[in-house]
Design a protein around this motif. Structure first.
Motif, short mmCIF file in Angstrom:
data_model
loop_
_atom_site.label_atom_id
_atom_site.label_comp_id
_atom_site.label_asym_id
_atom_site.label_seq_id
_atom_site.Cartn_x
_atom_site.Cartn_y
_atom_site.Cartn_z
N ALA A 87 0.83 -1.20 0.00
CA ALA A 87 0.00 0.00 0.00
C ALA A 87 0.87 1.26 0.00
CB ALA A 87 -0.93 0.00 1.20
N VAL A 88 1.99 1.23 0.70
CA VAL A 88 2.91 2.36 0.71
C VAL A 88 3.42 2.62 -0.69
CG1 VAL A 88 5.14 3.21 1.53
CG2 VAL A 88 3.60 2.02 3.11
N GLU A 89 3.88 1.57 -1.36
CA GLU A 89 4.41 1.71 -2.71
C GLU A 89 3.34 2.18 -3.68
OE1 GLU A 89 6.62 -1.01 -6.16
OE2 GLU A 89 6.21 -1.86 -4.18
N ALA A 90 2.14 1.61 -3.56
CA ALA A 90 1.06 1.98 -4.48
C ALA A 90 0.64 3.44 -4.28
CB ALA A 90 -0.14 1.06 -4.27
N ALA A 91 0.59 3.89 -3.03
CA ALA A 91 0.22 5.28 -2.76
C ALA A 91 1.24 6.24 -3.36
CB ALA A 91 0.09 5.50 -1.26
N GLU A 92 2.51 5.91 -3.23
CA GLU A 92 3.55 6.76 -3.81
C GLU A 92 3.41 6.83 -5.33
OE1 GLU A 92 7.11 5.04 -2.30
OE2 GLU A 92 6.96 6.05 -0.34
N GLN A 93 3.10 5.69 -5.96
CA GLN A 93 2.91 5.68 -7.41
C GLN A 93 1.74 6.56 -7.81
OE1 GLN A 93 2.37 1.55 -8.35
NE2 GLN A 93 4.56 1.04 -8.13
N TRP A 103 -9.21 5.74 8.72
CA TRP A 103 -10.16 4.65 8.99
C TRP A 103 -10.14 3.64 7.85
CZ3 TRP A 103 -14.34 2.47 6.60
CH2 TRP A 103 -15.16 1.65 7.38
N VAL A 104 -10.12 4.14 6.62
CA VAL A 104 -10.09 3.23 5.46
C VAL A 104 -8.81 2.41 5.46
CG1 VAL A 104 -10.04 3.11 2.94
CG2 VAL A 104 -11.63 4.68 4.09
N SER A 105 -7.68 3.03 5.78
CA SER A 105 -6.42 2.29 5.82
C SER A 105 -6.42 1.26 6.95
CB SER A 105 -5.25 3.25 6.01
OG SER A 105 -5.07 4.04 4.85
N LEU A 106 -6.96 1.62 8.11
CA LEU A 106 -7.00 0.69 9.24
C LEU A 106 -7.90 -0.51 8.96
CD1 LEU A 106 -7.21 3.28 12.15
CD2 LEU A 106 -5.47 1.50 11.96
N ASN A 107 -8.96 -0.27 8.21
CA ASN A 107 -9.94 -1.32 7.97
C ASN A 107 -9.88 -1.91 6.57
OD1 ASN A 107 -11.92 -1.25 10.47
ND2 ASN A 107 -11.43 0.87 9.99
N GLY A 108 -9.03 -1.36 5.71
CA GLY A 108 -9.05 -1.73 4.30
C GLY A 108 -8.25 -2.97 3.98
N ASN A 109 -8.08 -3.17 2.69
CA ASN A 109 -7.31 -4.31 2.18
C ASN A 109 -5.83 -3.99 2.22
OD1 ASN A 109 -9.92 -4.18 -0.16
ND2 ASN A 109 -9.82 -5.73 1.45
N PRO A 110 -4.96 -5.00 2.14
CA PRO A 110 -3.52 -4.73 2.20
C PRO A 110 -3.00 -3.79 1.12
CG PRO A 110 -3.95 -7.06 2.56
CD PRO A 110 -5.26 -6.45 2.14
N HIS A 111 -3.71 -3.75 -0.02
CA HIS A 111 -3.25 -2.94 -1.14
C HIS A 111 -3.95 -1.59 -1.22
CE1 HIS A 111 -6.93 -4.86 -2.58
NE2 HIS A 111 -7.03 -3.86 -3.44
N THR A 112 -4.87 -1.28 -0.31
CA THR A 112 -5.70 -0.09 -0.42
C THR A 112 -4.87 1.20 -0.38
OG1 THR A 112 -7.62 -1.18 0.61
CG2 THR A 112 -7.56 1.24 0.67
N VAL A 113 -5.11 2.07 -1.35
CA VAL A 113 -4.53 3.42 -1.35
C VAL A 113 -5.61 4.36 -0.84
CG1 VAL A 113 -3.66 5.30 -2.77
CG2 VAL A 113 -2.95 2.94 -3.23
N SER A 114 -5.31 5.09 0.23
CA SER A 114 -6.27 5.98 0.86
C SER A 114 -5.60 7.32 1.15
CB SER A 114 -6.80 5.36 2.16
OG SER A 114 -7.73 6.19 2.79
N VAL A 115 -6.04 8.37 0.47
CA VAL A 115 -5.38 9.68 0.57
C VAL A 115 -6.41 10.79 0.63
CG1 VAL A 115 -3.30 8.91 -0.66
CG2 VAL A 115 -5.22 9.92 -1.95
N CYS A 116 -5.95 11.96 1.01
CA CYS A 116 -6.76 13.18 1.00
C CYS A 116 -6.04 14.20 0.12
CB CYS A 116 -6.92 13.71 2.42
SG CYS A 116 -7.53 15.41 2.53
N LEU A 117 -6.75 14.77 -0.84
CA LEU A 117 -6.19 15.82 -1.67
C LEU A 117 -6.72 17.17 -1.20
CD1 LEU A 117 -4.45 16.70 -4.10
CD2 LEU A 117 -6.54 16.58 -5.49
N GLU A 118 -5.83 18.06 -0.82
CA GLU A 118 -6.16 19.42 -0.41
C GLU A 118 -5.84 20.36 -1.58
OE1 GLU A 118 -7.20 20.50 2.69
OE2 GLU A 118 -6.92 18.72 3.96
#
Length: 418
Positions: free
Chosen positions: A322-328, A368-383
């Motif tokens: 998930a860390v790698e996928a979020a960075e991508q 919350w989504v990251s805590l409860n999500g799948n191992p590959h879940t990308v969860s971010v906030c765009l400001e």
């Protein structure tokens, strides 16, 4: 004092607010008795064509920084001066909100309620921000930023669902004040649900952050369009999009941020207070149960001096994939958004919302989504930055379109669902 009421200390003022009217010789008047309207402490100087005011809103229902009202009785060619003060409203022993949250460098105005323009930069002198405009109409709407009301969200859902067989207008839920919360579902073709990526886009957990809803609309417009990349995304994913989460405070002109008893974006708990959060948790939970909560994006506007940037969960909440996928994903989004012209300033270094950010950090939606999500879940906030010359309808929608393209590019690189 009721925050939607106005104090009128000068006998010659002409005022129309919340359905109450006081008449004087000069026809210049102010009204905010419509969806999303908000203003307080109005003083009108007819001879000078000036209107002195503060943001309205009940501070118990969120930061009182949003303002949106109509000026009537303008004479042809009449110059209007807006003199904005920060709100003095408080909750309990808390100090008033800093005035800068209510003082964009440029005010927003419209003569038709559809196309919104910016004034020239305002001039701040101590506690007063002054904006000047000369409308080409007898009435003009003025606001903190381009308004996006529940009716705007309803029109978006109707427009896209009627124009495309691949867009379904849905209802996330009904709010605590019994308003419909519109949601859009994008899906094309016969690919089975288990073979589709799951994408959840939501905006406006804080009602005053109107720009985030325009970003969501830009995302939706592109995804409903004819671009082959948009068709690919519809064919390979279920995309759910909610233009306004805090529907009640948006409708009533309240700020939403830090509302009592709980901020929407601190309500992602085992027992949410807000109907919208419970319904979103249930829908996102279904995607998690199906092992296809692939991308969750929460859309916001940041502080007055901030550029556009991403908030991310603490790395310790995430599996390595998930860390790698979020960075991508964030790099793809940055590459696109940072090239928008006119420029929307963007920082490619994400910020973290962990234990040092807020005591309820685990109840922030993306966490919350990251805590409860799948191992590959990308969860971010765009400001998305709101205090720049490009913080307009077109600028915000450009951010949404490029965010959607980045979503397609990111998912196209992921392994297909079995």
């Amino acid at each position: 004092m009721n925050p939607r009421q106005l104090l009128v200390p000068l006998a010659f003022l002409s005022l129309a607010i919340a359905g109450e009217q006081l008449f004087a010789n000069d026809p210049l008047s102010v009204a905010a008795d419509f969806e999303g309207g908000s203003v307080a402490e109005v003083e009108i100087d007819p001879a000078a064509g000036s209107i002195r005011f503060m943001p309205g809103g009940d501070p118990a229902r969120g930061w009182p920084c949003w303002w949106y009202f109509r000026i009537d009785g303008i004479q042809p060619g009449q110059a209007i001066t807006l003199q904005l003060r920060g709100s003095t409203a408080t909750v309990g022993k808390q100090p008033p909100l800093g005035a800068s949250w209510a003082m964009p460098k440029r005010a927003t105005y419209s003569t038709d309620g559809k196309t919104w323009r910016q004034t020239d930069p305002g001039q701040r002198d101590g506690h007063i921000m002054t904006y000047k405009l000369t409308p080409d109409a007898s009435s003009v709407l003025v606001a903190w930023g381009p308004p996006y009301t529940p009716k705007t969200a309803e029109k978006l859902a109707t427009r896209l669902s009627e124009a495309s067989p691949h867009v379904e207008a849905m209802q996330l839920c009904r709010s605590r004040e019994d308003r419909e919360v519109p949601m859009l579902h994008f899906r094309e073709g016969t690919r089975a649900a288990e073979q589709r990526f799951g994408v959840w886009i939501q905006a406006r957990q804080h009602a005053w952050e109107s720009g985030s809803s325009w970003v969501a609309e830009g995302f939706a417009d592109w995804l409903a369009g004819d671009d082959p990349q948009a068709a690919w995304l519809r064919q390979h994913a279920d995309v759910y999009l909610v233009p306004i989460m805090d529907i009640d405070n948006t409708a009533t002109g309240n700020g939403g941020k830090n509302a009592i008893p709980r901020d929407h974006n601190r309500d992602w708990s085992a027992k949410p207070h807000w109907n919208e959060i419970l319904a979103a948790q249930q829908k996102v939970g279904e995607l998690i149960d199906q092992n296809r909560m692939d991308l969750f994006i929460d859309l916001h506007n940041p502080g007055p001096g901030d550029p556009t940037f991403f908030f991310v969960p603490p790395r310790e909440l995430l599996k390595p994939q998930a860390v790698e996928a979020a960075e991508q994903f964030m790099e793809l989004a940055y590459q696109r958004i940072s090239r928008i012209e006119p420029s929307i300033p963007m920082n490619n270094k994400p910020r973290v919302t962990g234990s040092n950010y807020h005591p309820l950090w685990r109840q922030i939606s993306k966490n919350w989504v990251s805590l409860n999500g799948n191992p590959h879940t990308v969860s971010v906030c765009l400001e998305t930055a709101w205090n720049s010359p490009a913080s307009t309808q077109a600028g915000y929608k450009a951010v949404g379109e490029n965010l959607a393209i980045a979503t397609q590019q990111f998912l196209a690189k992921q392994p297909e669902k079995p």
